[in-house]
Design a protein around this motif. Structure first.
Motif, PDB file in Angstrom:
ATOM      1  N   VAL A  94     -44.059 -10.603  11.653  1.00 45.44           N
ATOM      2  CA  VAL A  94     -44.898  -9.795  10.862  1.00 45.44           C
ATOM      3  C   VAL A  94     -43.981  -8.648  10.616  1.00 45.44           C
ATOM      4  O   VAL A  94     -43.214  -7.953  11.045  1.00 45.44           O
ATOM      5  N   THR A  95     -43.968  -8.539   8.962  1.00 51.16           N
ATOM      6  CA  THR A  95     -43.247  -7.423   8.433  1.00 51.16           C
ATOM      7  C   THR A  95     -44.326  -6.377   7.740  1.00 51.16           C
ATOM      8  O   THR A  95     -45.237  -7.074   7.014  1.00 51.16           O
ATOM      9  N   ILE A  96     -44.211  -5.105   8.096  1.00 49.86           N
ATOM     10  CA  ILE A  96     -45.118  -4.354   7.588  1.00 49.86           C
ATOM     11  C   ILE A  96     -44.368  -3.440   6.513  1.00 49.86           C
ATOM     12  O   ILE A  96     -43.426  -2.661   6.849  1.00 49.86           O
ATOM     13  N   LYS A  97     -45.218  -3.198   5.431  1.00 49.66           N
ATOM     14  CA  LYS A  97     -44.725  -2.491   4.361  1.00 49.66           C
ATOM     15  C   LYS A  97     -45.719  -1.497   3.816  1.00 49.66           C
ATOM     16  O   LYS A  97     -47.029  -1.836   3.849  1.00 49.66           O
ATOM     17  N   LYS A  98     -45.401  -0.300   3.265  1.00 44.17           N
ATOM     18  CA  LYS A  98     -46.111   0.748   2.587  1.00 44.17           C
ATOM     19  C   LYS A  98     -45.859   0.877   1.490  1.00 44.17           C
ATOM     20  O   LYS A  98     -44.767   0.946   0.647  1.00 44.17           O
ATOM     21  N   ARG A  99     -46.960   0.527   0.390  1.00 43.64           N
ATOM     22  CA  ARG A  99     -47.104   0.799  -1.101  1.00 43.64           C
ATOM     23  C   ARG A  99     -48.045   1.486  -1.484  1.00 43.64           C
ATOM     24  O   ARG A  99     -49.258   1.185  -1.370  1.00 43.64           O
ATOM     25  N   GLY A 155     -49.867   3.963  -0.552  1.00 46.75           N
ATOM     26  CA  GLY A 155     -50.944   4.263   0.425  1.00 46.75           C
ATOM     27  C   GLY A 155     -51.396   3.341   1.092  1.00 46.75           C
ATOM     28  O   GLY A 155     -52.290   3.251   1.889  1.00 46.75           O
ATOM     29  N   ASP A 156     -51.142   1.997   0.371  1.00 46.37           N
ATOM     30  CA  ASP A 156     -51.527   0.771   1.033  1.00 46.37           C
ATOM     31  C   ASP A 156     -50.665   0.218   1.929  1.00 46.37           C
ATOM     32  O   ASP A 156     -49.458   0.443   2.122  1.00 46.37           O
ATOM     33  N   THR A 157     -51.196  -0.411   3.149  1.00 39.35           N
ATOM     34  CA  THR A 157     -50.441  -1.030   4.245  1.00 39.35           C
ATOM     35  C   THR A 157     -50.513  -2.546   4.153  1.00 39.35           C
ATOM     36  O   THR A 157     -51.404  -2.894   3.891  1.00 39.35           O
ATOM     37  N   ILE A 158     -49.345  -3.209   3.769  1.00 36.80           N
ATOM     38  CA  ILE A 158     -49.258  -4.580   3.654  1.00 36.80           C
ATOM     39  C   ILE A 158     -48.933  -5.363   4.862  1.00 36.80           C
ATOM     40  O   ILE A 158     -47.432  -4.772   5.074  1.00 36.80           O
ATOM     41  N   GLU A 159     -49.107  -6.259   5.615  1.00 33.52           N
ATOM     42  CA  GLU A 159     -48.456  -6.962   6.559  1.00 33.52           C
ATOM     43  C   GLU A 159     -48.448  -8.182   6.184  1.00 33.52           C
ATOM     44  O   GLU A 159     -49.320  -9.015   5.837  1.00 33.52           O
ATOM     45  N   THR A 178     -54.370  -3.458   3.739  1.00 35.23           N
ATOM     46  CA  THR A 178     -55.008  -2.342   4.244  1.00 35.23           C
ATOM     47  C   THR A 178     -55.135  -1.217   3.188  1.00 35.23           C
ATOM     48  O   THR A 178     -54.173  -0.439   3.362  1.00 35.23           O
ATOM     49  N   PRO A 179     -56.093  -1.108   2.324  1.00 35.39           N
ATOM     50  CA  PRO A 179     -56.021  -0.084   1.301  1.00 35.39           C
ATOM     51  C   PRO A 179     -56.132   1.386   2.144  1.00 35.39           C
ATOM     52  O   PRO A 179     -56.763   1.531   3.330  1.00 35.39           O
ATOM     53  N   GLU A 180     -55.768   2.576   1.445  1.00 42.03           N
ATOM     54  CA  GLU A 180     -55.742   3.822   2.077  1.00 42.03           C
ATOM     55  C   GLU A 180     -57.048   4.207   2.198  1.00 42.03           C
ATOM     56  O   GLU A 180     -57.443   4.900   3.387  1.00 42.03           O
ATOM     57  N   HIS A 181     -57.941   3.788   1.164  1.00 42.76           N
ATOM     58  CA  HIS A 181     -59.367   4.153   1.451  1.00 42.76           C
ATOM     59  C   HIS A 181     -59.998   2.821   0.972  1.00 42.76           C
ATOM     60  O   HIS A 181     -60.307   2.385   0.029  1.00 42.76           O
ATOM     61  N   GLY A 182     -60.556   2.086   1.977  1.00 46.48           N
ATOM     62  CA  GLY A 182     -61.347   0.947   1.791  1.00 46.48           C
ATOM     63  C   GLY A 182     -61.184  -0.033   2.959  1.00 46.48           C
ATOM     64  O   GLY A 182     -61.033   0.125   4.033  1.00 46.48           O
TER      65      GLY A 182
END
Length: 113
Positions: free
Chosen positions: A50-55, A57-61, A75-79
């Motif tokens: 699993v690689t976790i990235k932040k773009r 405000g979104d978190t992408i795994e 995972t969106p910042e708001h949603g």
């Protein structure tokens, strides 16, 4: 206070047989057997990387097995988080919110508190 001596007498009579036992026929328990060998050896290549990235405000795994990308969780910042899953292994991703692309759940917002 009258009931206290009566309770002590009852407790003494109830514990007397247990204290009077003197058994000589006791034997030690057998030794605990060793645990069985593992059914299958642990294979680290089967565990997803699993690689976790932040773009923005979104978190992408990104989930990979043997270096091949098969699932992305966004995972969106708001949603609501959603998944992109490669069901056939051909590189085409299908969007889903439950992890199963065959299940389509309506996600209308009725009210918020």
């Amino acid at each position: 206070m009258r009931g206290t001596p009566a309770i002590l007498v009852v407790l003494a009579l109830a514990t007397a047989p247990a204290l009077a036992q003197n058994r000589t026929d006791l034997q030690p328990l057998p030794a605990v057997p060793p645990p069985p060998p593992e059914m299958a050896p642990f294979d680290a290549s089967l565990e997803p990387e699993v690689t976790i990235k932040k773009r923005d405000g979104d978190t992408i795994e990104e989930h990979r097995i043997n270096g091949k990308l098969f699932k992305i969780k966004v995972t969106p910042e708001h949603g609501v988080p959603y998944y992109l899953i490669d069901t056939n292994g051909d590189g085409n991703f299908t969007q889903t919110t439950m992890g199963n692309p065959d299940v389509r759940v309506p996600q209308w917002v009725i009210g918020t508190f």
